[in-house]
Design an enzyme around this catalytic site. Structure first.
Site, PDB file in Angstrom:
ATOM      1  N   GLN A 112     123.682  17.814 -75.785  1.00 54.68           N
ATOM      2  CA  GLN A 112     123.350  18.675 -76.919  1.00 54.68           C
ATOM      3  C   GLN A 112     122.129  19.520 -76.617  1.00 54.68           C
ATOM      4  O   GLN A 112     121.156  19.059 -76.031  1.00 54.68           O
ATOM      5  CB  GLN A 112     123.096  17.794 -78.150  1.00 54.68           C
ATOM      6  CG  GLN A 112     123.147  18.539 -79.451  1.00 54.68           C
ATOM      7  CD  GLN A 112     123.377  17.604 -80.628  1.00 54.68           C
ATOM      8  OE1 GLN A 112     123.947  16.534 -80.474  1.00 54.68           O
ATOM      9  NE2 GLN A 112     122.962  18.005 -81.812  1.00 54.68           N
ATOM     10  N   SER A 170     123.375  12.155 -72.197  1.00 54.06           N
ATOM     11  CA  SER A 170     123.706  11.751 -73.560  1.00 54.06           C
ATOM     12  C   SER A 170     125.181  12.030 -73.858  1.00 54.06           C
ATOM     13  O   SER A 170     126.066  11.409 -73.272  1.00 54.06           O
ATOM     14  CB  SER A 170     122.774  12.462 -74.551  1.00 54.06           C
ATOM     15  OG  SER A 170     122.921  11.957 -75.853  1.00 54.06           O
ATOM     16  N   LEU A 171     125.464  12.967 -74.749  1.00 55.16           N
ATOM     17  CA  LEU A 171     126.848  13.382 -75.033  1.00 55.16           C
ATOM     18  C   LEU A 171     127.641  13.634 -73.757  1.00 55.16           C
ATOM     19  O   LEU A 171     128.836  13.314 -73.662  1.00 55.16           O
ATOM     20  CB  LEU A 171     126.806  14.662 -75.873  1.00 55.16           C
ATOM     21  CG  LEU A 171     128.012  15.596 -75.806  1.00 55.16           C
ATOM     22  CD1 LEU A 171     129.170  14.999 -76.550  1.00 55.16           C
ATOM     23  CD2 LEU A 171     127.653  16.967 -76.320  1.00 55.16           C
ATOM     24  N   ARG A 179     131.178  10.490 -83.156  1.00 56.44           N
ATOM     25  CA  ARG A 179     129.779  10.313 -82.773  1.00 56.44           C
ATOM     26  C   ARG A 179     128.901  11.405 -83.386  1.00 56.44           C
ATOM     27  O   ARG A 179     127.841  11.138 -83.951  1.00 56.44           O
ATOM     28  CB  ARG A 179     129.673  10.328 -81.242  1.00 56.44           C
ATOM     29  CG  ARG A 179     128.287  10.096 -80.652  1.00 56.44           C
ATOM     30  CD  ARG A 179     128.417  10.151 -79.126  1.00 56.44           C
ATOM     31  NE  ARG A 179     127.193   9.819 -78.426  1.00 56.44           N
ATOM     32  CZ  ARG A 179     126.251  10.716 -78.071  1.00 56.44           C
ATOM     33  NH1 ARG A 179     126.398  11.974 -78.391  1.00 56.44           N
ATOM     34  NH2 ARG A 179     125.180  10.313 -77.400  1.00 56.44           N
ATOM     35  N   HIS A 222     118.644   8.703 -80.238  1.00 56.76           N
ATOM     36  CA  HIS A 222     118.224   7.723 -79.230  1.00 56.76           C
ATOM     37  C   HIS A 222     116.984   6.952 -79.671  1.00 56.76           C
ATOM     38  O   HIS A 222     116.076   6.700 -78.891  1.00 56.76           O
ATOM     39  CB  HIS A 222     117.986   8.403 -77.878  1.00 56.76           C
ATOM     40  CG  HIS A 222     119.204   9.075 -77.326  1.00 56.76           C
ATOM     41  ND1 HIS A 222     120.279   8.371 -76.829  1.00 56.76           N
ATOM     42  CD2 HIS A 222     119.535  10.387 -77.219  1.00 56.76           C
ATOM     43  CE1 HIS A 222     121.215   9.219 -76.440  1.00 56.76           C
ATOM     44  NE2 HIS A 222     120.798  10.434 -76.677  1.00 56.76           N
ATOM     45  N   GLN A 275     123.983   3.503 -76.084  1.00 54.16           N
ATOM     46  CA  GLN A 275     123.372   4.810 -75.838  1.00 54.16           C
ATOM     47  C   GLN A 275     122.771   5.430 -77.103  1.00 54.16           C
ATOM     48  O   GLN A 275     121.751   6.120 -77.048  1.00 54.16           O
ATOM     49  CB  GLN A 275     124.442   5.737 -75.256  1.00 54.16           C
ATOM     50  CG  GLN A 275     123.927   7.015 -74.653  1.00 54.16           C
ATOM     51  CD  GLN A 275     125.007   8.075 -74.608  1.00 54.16           C
ATOM     52  OE1 GLN A 275     125.484   8.522 -75.638  1.00 54.16           O
ATOM     53  NE2 GLN A 275     125.412   8.459 -73.415  1.00 54.16           N
TER      54      GLN A 275
END
Length: 294
Positions: free
Chosen positions: A9, A86-87, A111, A197, A246
């Site tokens: 992102q 991440s993503l 998500r 996170h 995560q």
């Protein structure tokens, strides 16, 4: 050895993937399929925006994921190892054969929605701290948490001297003041919709976990380096556990890149919108080749 990296992102932009969509039939087919899976015109948001809609987490995540996977399929590079920020880890899992495109997009869409909702349920923010080592930032976060009585943690270890912290707004601001007082080069709030996170993502974590445990992951054909551990694995059970954790754990991107290089990676290729990860590779590793495809 080739290491392929997929962005997360923040790499989105209005007009993303439009040139590939207009010129490549298979790419177009994948984007059109994504529209059907998510149940709305994702492509229209990607191509036309507006920017404030594209930057909503629930739209950003499926947009970047779809762009990245469709482009990986178009380029047809054969990697020796994979990672995603991440993503982006979900793009890596599709590229590795651990998840199908359809299943991964379903998870990514969920998500994004859950993370956006968690940001409303437990408001928080994120901030960048530049020019300060990891241990000092960790200590500052601990002190700010104690002082504010609310959590702030290191969320993204992006490269040496470049970290992102995440948590309660008051605690994040307290940490920023401490970082400035102790000589960091830059400390600023980021325009985000939640404390990603961090422990404030607990509502998203619980709901996401319920969905993920129902899914069968396949053994990855190529090692995928996890954000949670920074280490590569093909084990489907470990992969599943890592994508759940995560949400509330930091992205260990510096460790990920260093471990990929230690495993033999000499060529790093970012596939997807933007050039963020190429910059992080340059700041983290020496004697490697770096390129990207948007």
């Amino acid at each position: 050895m080739k290491a392929i990296l997929f962005p997360g992102q923040g790499s989105q932009k209005v007009g993303m993937a439009k040139d590939h969509y207009d010129s490549d039939a298979e790419f177009k087919k994948r984007i059109d399929q994504a529209n059907e899976i998510v149940g709305y015109e994702l492509s229209k948001i990607m191509f036309e925006g507006p920017q404030d809609k594209l930057t909503q987490t629930k739209f950003t995540q499926p947009a970047i994921f779809t762009h990245s996977v469709a482009l990986f399929e178009k380029i047809n590079v054969k990697p020796d190892m994979l990672a995603g920020h991440s993503l982006g880890e979900f793009s890596a899992l599709v590229a590795a054969g651990a998840l199908s495109f359809e299943t991964a997009l379903d998870l990514v869409s969920l998500r994004g929605k859950l993370m956006q909702e968690a940001g409303h349920q437990q408001p928080g923010t994120m901030a960048a701290i530049i020019g300060m080592d990891d241990d000092t930032v960790d200590r500052i976060c601990e002190e700010a948490t104690n002082k504010a009585g609310k959590p702030v943690v290191a969320a993204n270890y992006n490269s040496p001297g470049q970290l992102v912290i995440s948590g309660d707004v008051e605690a994040v601001k307290e940490a920023l003041e401490m970082a400035k007082e102790q000589g960091c080069r830059l400390a600023k709030l980021l325009p985000v919709s939640g404390a990603f996170h961090s422990p404030l993502m607990e509502p998203a974590y619980k709901s996401f976990k319920r969905r993920v445990v129902e899914i069968d992951f396949s053994t990855a054909k190529i090692p995928v380096y996890s954000n949670v551990t920074g280490e590569g694995t093909t084990d489907p059970d470990i992969i599943k556990e890592n994508v759940i954790f995560q949400l509330t754990h930091p992205v260990k991107w510096t460790d990920t890149l260093k471990n990929m290089q230690s495993a033999g990676a000499t060529d790093f290729i970012e596939i997807g919108p933007g050039k963020v990860l190429q910059g992080l590779v340059k700041r983290t590793l020496k004697n490697v080749n770096i390129e990207g495809y948007e």
